[in-house]
Design a protein around this motif. Sequence first.
Motif, PDB file in Angstrom:
ATOM      1  N   CYS A   1       0.790  -1.239   0.000  1.00 20.65           N
ATOM      2  CA  CYS A   1       0.000   0.000   0.000  1.00 20.65           C
ATOM      3  C   CYS A   1       0.822   1.289   0.000  1.00 20.65           C
ATOM      4  O   CYS A   1       0.294   2.347  -0.334  1.00 20.65           O
ATOM      5  CB  CYS A   1      -0.952  -0.004   1.197  1.00 20.65           C
ATOM      6  SG  CYS A   1      -0.137  -0.014   2.814  1.00 20.65           S
ATOM      7  N   GLY A   2       2.103   1.240   0.396  1.00 21.63           N
ATOM      8  CA  GLY A   2       2.830   2.502   0.518  1.00 21.63           C
ATOM      9  C   GLY A   2       2.112   3.422   1.494  1.00 21.63           C
ATOM     10  O   GLY A   2       1.633   2.982   2.542  1.00 21.63           O
ATOM     11  N   TYR A   3       2.012   4.704   1.128  1.00 18.86           N
ATOM     12  CA  TYR A   3       1.321   5.642   2.026  1.00 18.86           C
ATOM     13  C   TYR A   3      -0.184   5.689   1.768  1.00 18.86           C
ATOM     14  O   TYR A   3      -0.886   6.498   2.362  1.00 18.86           O
ATOM     15  CB  TYR A   3       1.936   7.042   1.956  1.00 18.86           C
ATOM     16  CG  TYR A   3       2.094   7.608   0.564  1.00 18.86           C
ATOM     17  CD1 TYR A   3       1.039   8.238  -0.087  1.00 18.86           C
ATOM     18  CD2 TYR A   3       3.320   7.539  -0.091  1.00 18.86           C
ATOM     19  CE1 TYR A   3       1.181   8.757  -1.358  1.00 18.86           C
ATOM     20  CE2 TYR A   3       3.486   8.060  -1.376  1.00 18.86           C
ATOM     21  CZ  TYR A   3       2.411   8.670  -2.002  1.00 18.86           C
ATOM     22  OH  TYR A   3       2.560   9.185  -3.266  1.00 18.86           O
ATOM     23  N   GLY A   4      -0.692   4.826   0.878  1.00 14.03           N
ATOM     24  CA  GLY A   4      -2.112   4.593   0.815  1.00 14.03           C
ATOM     25  C   GLY A   4      -2.930   5.129  -0.338  1.00 14.03           C
ATOM     26  O   GLY A   4      -4.162   5.104  -0.252  1.00 14.03           O
ATOM     27  N   PRO A   5      -2.355   5.582  -1.448  1.00 11.64           N
ATOM     28  CA  PRO A   5      -3.207   6.146  -2.499  1.00 11.64           C
ATOM     29  C   PRO A   5      -4.235   5.169  -3.065  1.00 11.64           C
ATOM     30  O   PRO A   5      -5.377   5.546  -3.330  1.00 11.64           O
ATOM     31  CB  PRO A   5      -2.211   6.611  -3.572  1.00 11.64           C
ATOM     32  CG  PRO A   5      -0.934   5.902  -3.273  1.00 11.64           C
ATOM     33  CD  PRO A   5      -0.921   5.680  -1.799  1.00 11.64           C
ATOM     34  N   ILE A   6      -3.848   3.909  -3.248  1.00 11.13           N
ATOM     35  CA  ILE A   6      -4.803   2.938  -3.787  1.00 11.13           C
ATOM     36  C   ILE A   6      -5.863   2.607  -2.742  1.00 11.13           C
ATOM     37  O   ILE A   6      -7.067   2.644  -3.017  1.00 11.13           O
ATOM     38  CB  ILE A   6      -4.076   1.666  -4.266  1.00 11.13           C
ATOM     39  CG1 ILE A   6      -3.149   1.987  -5.443  1.00 11.13           C
ATOM     40  CG2 ILE A   6      -5.075   0.583  -4.660  1.00 11.13           C
ATOM     41  CD1 ILE A   6      -2.272   0.826  -5.894  1.00 11.13           C
ATOM     42  N   ALA A   7      -5.436   2.299  -1.527  1.00 12.78           N
ATOM     43  CA  ALA A   7      -6.383   1.936  -0.468  1.00 12.78           C
ATOM     44  C   ALA A   7      -7.386   3.051  -0.213  1.00 12.78           C
ATOM     45  O   ALA A   7      -8.589   2.801  -0.066  1.00 12.78           O
ATOM     46  CB  ALA A   7      -5.626   1.604   0.810  1.00 12.78           C
TER      47      ALA A   7
END
Length: 200
Positions: A67-73
């Motif tokens: 997810c990294g810092y969350g752009p997709i989620a």
Amino acid sequence: MQDHYFTADPTAPSRPGTVRLHTDGVDLTLATDSGVFSQSRVDRGTKVLLDSAPMPSTRGPLLDLGCGYGPIALTLATRRRRLPVWAIDLNDRALGLTRANADAAGLGNVTACRPDEVPDDVVFAGIYSNPPIRSGKAALHEMLLRWLPRLDPAGVAYLVVSKNLGSDSLARWLDEQGFPTSRLTSDRGFRVLEVRPSTS
């Protein structure tokens, strides 16, 4: 040695920043930091994925894989506020950012955690990922073989991969593993692969 974005506990000094996430129905400012993937802007591949991949036709939990810092989620959670969205990563700094960004956006349906913290009985209507290609083919294959079998029988996964980093060979490999794979779109040097549950 410089941290990779898939390092569990980045040692790079914290350098907080923000990026704007803008795609259909979503306009958010996200906190970022050093030691996470694409800290200075929403990655082009991620943007291609968010602009082109549809929501699944069946209802159920959604997964942002890496997810990294969350752009997709956060995009998934905004578009489907009543569905649980799992955001998993090995990078603790990234998970903290995803939690903070979800809180700031008022998205209580996001759970950011390490892979082993997802209950074994959760199956996903949709899996979305800009997978960590640079972690190496073996790690990538292991990750996909762990999570793709957890698709709902009517579910679908969408993976965005650069053409120059082996999207076509990955599609062939997925087919060989029994996951029917087709190209949803090709844009700005990236392929979005549509992956169906295993037929075996």
